[in-house]
Design an enzyme around this catalytic site. Structure first.
Site, PDB file in Angstrom:
ATOM      1  CG  ASN A 150     -95.229 -15.728  82.703  1.00 14.49           C
ATOM      2  OD1 ASN A 150     -95.999 -15.658  83.669  1.00 14.49           O
ATOM      3  ND2 ASN A 150     -93.932 -15.873  82.848  1.00 14.49           N
ATOM      4  CB  SER A 164     -92.409  -6.496  86.884  1.00 17.99           C
ATOM      5  OG  SER A 164     -93.335  -5.597  87.440  1.00 17.99           O
ATOM      6  N   GLY A 190     -86.665 -11.751  94.309  1.00 20.81           N
ATOM      7  CA  GLY A 190     -87.766 -12.229  95.127  1.00 20.81           C
ATOM      8  C   GLY A 190     -87.428 -12.623  96.537  1.00 20.81           C
ATOM      9  CB  THR A 200     -95.599  -5.126  90.337  1.00 20.56           C
ATOM     10  OG1 THR A 200     -95.812  -4.476  89.087  1.00 20.56           O
ATOM     11  CG2 THR A 200     -96.941  -5.432  90.977  1.00 20.56           C
ATOM     12  CB  CYS A 250     -89.853 -15.145  85.677  1.00 26.87           C
ATOM     13  SG  CYS A 250     -90.245 -16.782  86.266  1.00 26.87           S
ATOM     14  CD  GLU A 272     -88.013  -9.852  83.554  1.00 27.87           C
ATOM     15  OE1 GLU A 272     -88.715  -8.960  84.057  1.00 27.87           O
ATOM     16  OE2 GLU A 272     -88.059 -11.044  83.907  1.00 27.87           O
ATOM     17  CD  GLU A 303     -91.232 -17.288  93.362  1.00 30.37           C
ATOM     18  OE1 GLU A 303     -90.243 -17.006  92.659  1.00 30.37           O
ATOM     19  OE2 GLU A 303     -91.168 -18.102  94.311  1.00 30.37           O
ATOM     20  CB  SER A 342    -102.116 -10.927  84.511  1.00 28.37           C
ATOM     21  OG  SER A 342    -102.004  -9.956  83.497  1.00 28.37           O
ATOM     22  CD  GLU A 343    -104.739  -4.838  82.781  1.00 32.49           C
ATOM     23  OE1 GLU A 343    -104.055  -4.228  83.621  1.00 32.49           O
ATOM     24  OE2 GLU A 343    -105.433  -4.280  81.937  1.00 32.49           O
ATOM     25  CD  GLU A 385     -94.762 -19.296  93.684  1.00 33.24           C
ATOM     26  OE1 GLU A 385     -94.426 -19.195  92.506  1.00 33.24           O
ATOM     27  OE2 GLU A 385     -95.910 -18.998  94.113  1.00 33.24           O
TER      28      GLU A 385
HETATM   29  P1  NDP Z   1     -96.650  -7.000  86.625  1.00 36.05           P
HETATM   30  O1  NDP Z   1     -95.705  -6.773  87.721  1.00 36.05           O
HETATM   31  O2  NDP Z   1     -96.984  -5.884  85.723  1.00 36.05           O
HETATM   32  O3  NDP Z   1     -98.031  -7.527  87.208  1.00 36.05           O
HETATM   33  C1  NDP Z   1     -98.133  -8.665  88.039  1.00 36.05           C
HETATM   34  C2  NDP Z   1     -99.491  -8.672  88.705  1.00 36.05           C
HETATM   35  O4  NDP Z   1     -99.548  -7.656  89.711  1.00 36.05           O
HETATM   36  C3  NDP Z   1    -100.647  -8.379  87.754  1.00 36.05           C
HETATM   37  O5  NDP Z   1    -101.749  -9.182  88.127  1.00 36.05           O
HETATM   38  C4  NDP Z   1    -100.889  -6.914  88.019  1.00 36.05           C
HETATM   39  O6  NDP Z   1    -102.175  -6.497  87.636  1.00 36.05           O
HETATM   40  C5  NDP Z   1    -100.686  -6.842  89.510  1.00 36.05           C
HETATM   41  N1  NDP Z   1    -100.405  -5.507  90.028  1.00 36.05           N
HETATM   42  C6  NDP Z   1     -99.894  -4.442  89.378  1.00 36.05           C
HETATM   43  N2  NDP Z   1     -99.760  -3.389  90.230  1.00 36.05           N
HETATM   44  C7  NDP Z   1    -100.178  -3.805  91.453  1.00 36.05           C
HETATM   45  C8  NDP Z   1    -100.267  -3.197  92.746  1.00 36.05           C
HETATM   46  N3  NDP Z   1     -99.885  -1.936  92.961  1.00 36.05           N
HETATM   47  N4  NDP Z   1    -100.747  -3.927  93.778  1.00 36.05           N
HETATM   48  C9  NDP Z   1    -101.114  -5.212  93.585  1.00 36.05           C
HETATM   49  N5  NDP Z   1    -101.056  -5.844  92.383  1.00 36.05           N
HETATM   50  C10 NDP Z   1    -100.590  -5.157  91.325  1.00 36.05           C
HETATM   51  O7  NDP Z   1     -96.067  -8.225  85.815  1.00 36.05           O
HETATM   52  P2  NDP Z   1     -96.568  -8.841  84.431  1.00 36.05           P
HETATM   53  O8  NDP Z   1     -97.955  -9.340  84.555  1.00 36.05           O
HETATM   54  O9  NDP Z   1     -96.237  -7.876  83.348  1.00 36.05           O
HETATM   55  O10 NDP Z   1     -95.630 -10.138  84.327  1.00 36.05           O
HETATM   56  C11 NDP Z   1     -94.323 -10.074  83.876  1.00 36.05           C
HETATM   57  C12 NDP Z   1     -93.345 -10.045  85.030  1.00 36.05           C
HETATM   58  O11 NDP Z   1     -93.562 -11.134  85.910  1.00 36.05           O
HETATM   59  C13 NDP Z   1     -91.920 -10.171  84.573  1.00 36.05           C
HETATM   60  O12 NDP Z   1     -91.089  -9.240  85.238  1.00 36.05           O
HETATM   61  C14 NDP Z   1     -91.516 -11.558  84.999  1.00 36.05           C
HETATM   62  O13 NDP Z   1     -90.170 -11.738  85.189  1.00 36.05           O
HETATM   63  C15 NDP Z   1     -92.333 -11.768  86.220  1.00 36.05           C
HETATM   64  N6  NDP Z   1     -92.544 -13.187  86.448  1.00 36.05           N
HETATM   65  C16 NDP Z   1     -91.904 -13.799  87.507  1.00 36.05           C
HETATM   66  C17 NDP Z   1     -92.023 -15.146  87.717  1.00 36.05           C
HETATM   67  C18 NDP Z   1     -91.358 -15.810  88.882  1.00 36.05           C
HETATM   68  O14 NDP Z   1     -91.827 -16.849  89.301  1.00 36.05           O
HETATM   69  N7  NDP Z   1     -90.297 -15.274  89.440  1.00 36.05           N
HETATM   70  C19 NDP Z   1     -92.827 -15.981  86.826  1.00 36.05           C
HETATM   71  C20 NDP Z   1     -93.475 -15.256  85.795  1.00 36.05           C
HETATM   72  C21 NDP Z   1     -93.326 -13.896  85.616  1.00 36.05           C
HETATM   73  P3  NDP Z   1    -102.471  -6.064  86.107  1.00 36.05           P
HETATM   74  O15 NDP Z   1    -101.298  -6.409  85.279  1.00 36.05           O
HETATM   75  O16 NDP Z   1    -103.660  -6.832  85.770  1.00 36.05           O
HETATM   76  O17 NDP Z   1    -102.684  -4.581  86.165  1.00 36.05           O
END
Ligand code: NDP
Length: 486
Positions: free
Chosen positions: A155, A231, A456, A234, A286, A383, A252, A180-181, A460
């Site tokens: 995001n 998330s 979390g 993850t 988030c 969420e 986070e 993120s991919e 940060e």
């Molecule tokens: P994801 O949890 O799906 O992915 C986050 C990152 O982790 C991506 O780069 C993902 O790779 C990577 N990832 C996935 N699995 C693993 C693993 N087993 N080991 C290491 N890395 C991994 O989140 P989203 O990208 O869908 O983002 C949305 C989420 O992020 C929401 O829940 C939101 O609330 C949270 N968020 C939190 C914030 C905060 O500051 N608290 C700010 C912004 C978002 P890939 O997706 O490329 O496979």
């Protein structure tokens, strides 16, 4: 301004772009049209290894420099980002679909703020001297952790890269960042700019890939710390993997934050807060306050004014600066949101506005408001990460506080009231890391940002981030004679 969305190469390692097309292809899709605008390749194990080697070597050079020199590089990078804000903002818009009206003021600029802030702090990161009896003393050294891994959500790709890199580098660490991919483009530009600003080659590296590339980074013994924005599921996996080697973590994660609107609130401010906390970035934030508890005396006026104000949302070409509401990031994400909207209707919530995907290319979901939402409904518990606001009614303060805190999440919380004593009482009662009084979703770099409970670990931004990217070594210095029992 037209820009080239295809990056020079997929990865950025050792101060230069690196390609390796043997990794799985990742298409970058523009949310506004559904068109593929770039293609990168996931990092192979050889690329991951190369990035970690480069970071390990650079970290030693970097940590040997003075804080003043390190800070100068970060501040120069901040200046370059500001000079190129428009170009970087357009790229952010292509990467995420967020309207340029937003990205011009919220993304590269907030990345620059982080680099400037932590660049300014770098020279003042010191230990302390602790005097002891007999003239002895302990002094402490604040040392870097080593190689840090940053893993980003989709995001805020520029902001997340900078919020992690800036404190990490200020403390003398190096970083390997995996975007993120879904949004792989923006972090590459930050890497380029850091090199141009004078960072040693390998200080900030970007490798592309899906979760497994992240997992490979997290478990590598060369890595001292992992900072994830993502998330909760993850986060649990990454935290557990990092624990295997006792690595430091910052998590986070997601939220389901409350906004409480009391009868005595300024109605326009409360509606503004609810809009900012639900529809900015099409709700893909988030810390959004997606459970809006409105006291029954102001409920009808609130819903009426909210509906009127939502008519002012301008959906359209995100690159047109008049547009203030953009598409969702991906087909996958809009699918998740559509499912929650269906559940909201099935479970008996009242759909006030929106709720149906707009029939056009790309991933468009209008601002959606449910009223009459009750605590046990799925849309009030999980969420959604999209433009869906839940309005819940309440009568008294004690009741609403218990309901607001009845969630596994604890990222943010807000209160709207003119009663100062109540405002402070309410924020003290919130189980949340980041709170707002008569405002919502401000995130200045000077303030700690992060969550409690499942949202979390760590903080940060602000001076608090320094604790999470450095460690303290104690040195006992004896001046008095050293006695031993025999
Ligand atoms: P994801 O949890 O799906 O992915 C986050 C990152 O982790 C991506 O780069 C993902 O790779 C990577 N990832 C996935 N699995 C693993 C693993 N087993 N080991 C290491 N890395 C991994 O989140 P989203 O990208 O869908 O983002 C949305 C989420 O992020 C929401 O829940 C939101 O609330 C949270 N968020 C939190 C914030 C905060 O500051 N608290 C700010 C912004 C978002 P890939 O997706 O490329 O496979």
């Amino acid at each position: 301004m037209s820009i080239n969305t295809q990056p020079t190469a997929s990865h950025y390692i050792g101060g230069a772009y690196v390609e390796d097309t043997s990794g799985a292809p990742i298409d970058v899709v523009y949310g506004a049209t559904g068109e593929v605008i770039a293609r990168v390749h996931a990092a192979t194990p050889a690329i991951v290894d190369r990035a970690l080697e480069a970071a390990t070597a650079a970290q030693k050079t970097w940590a040997a420099m003075s804080g003043t020199e390190r800070g100068r590089v970060l501040r120069r990078a901040a200046d370059l980002i500001r000079e190129r804000n428009r170009e970087l903002s357009i790229l952010e818009t292509y990467d995420t679909g967020k309207p340029l009206q937003e990205t011009l003021v919220a993304d590269a600029t907030s990345g620059a703020d982080a680099l400037e802030y932590f660049g300014g702090l770098a020279a003042s990161l010191t230990g302390e001297t602790i005097p002891l009896a007999g003239g002895d003393m302990v002094y402490t050294l604040r040392e870097p952790l080593g190689v840090c891994v940053g893993i980003g959500a989709w995001n805020y790709p520029t902001q997340i890269a900078c919020w992690k890199a800036a404190p990490a580098l200020a403390c003398g660490n190096a970083m390997v960042f995996k975007p993120s991919e879904t949004t792989p483009l923006c972090a590459l530009k930050i890497a380029e700019i850091l090199t141009e600003a004078g960072a040693p080659p390998g200080l900030f590296n970007v490798v592309q890939g899906m979760g497994e590339v992240g997992a490979a980074l997290v478990t590598d013994p060369r890595v001292a710390k992992v900072s994830l924005t993502g998330s909760v599921p993850t986060g649990k996996k990454v935290y557990a993997a990092a624990a295997g080697e006792m690595k430091h973590v910052t998590m986070e994660l997601g939220g389901k934050s409350p906004i409480i609107v009391f009868d005595d609130a300024d109605l326009e401010d409360a509606v503004s807060g609810a809009i900012l906390g639900n529809f900015y970035s099409s709700g893909q934030v988030c810390s959004n306050g997606t459970r809006v508890f409105v006291q029954t005396g102001i409920r009808d006026a609130f819903l009426k004014r909210l509906t009127e104000r939502l008519a002012g949302a301008v959906l359209g070409d995100p690159l047109d600066e008049a547009t203030n509401f953009g598409p969702m990031v991906s087909e996958g994400q809009i699918g998740i949101v559509e499912r929650y909207v269906r559940l909201g209707i099935e479970e008996g919530a009242e759909l006030v506005t929106g709720g149906a995907r707009i029939e056009r290319d790309g991933y468009w979901m209008p601002p959606t408001v449910f009223a009459g939402v009750t605590d046990e409904m799925t849309i009030a518990r999980e969420e959604i990460f999209g433009p869906v606001m839940c309005v819940l009614d309440f009568d008294g303060e004690d009741e609403v506080m218990a309901r607001a805190n009845a969630t596994e999440f604890g990222l943010a919380a807000g209160v709207f009231t003119r009663d100062l004593a109540r405002a402070h009482r309410v924020v003290r009662g919130f189980e949340a890391g980041t709170c707002f009084i008569n405002s919502y979703n401000d995130a200045p770099v000077e303030a700690p940002f992060g969550g409690v409970k499942m949202s979390g670990v760590g903080r940060e931004n602000s001076k608090a981030a320094i604790e999470h990217y450095s460690q303290v070594k104690s040195v006992y210095l004896r001046l008095s004679p050293l006695e031993a029992p025999f």
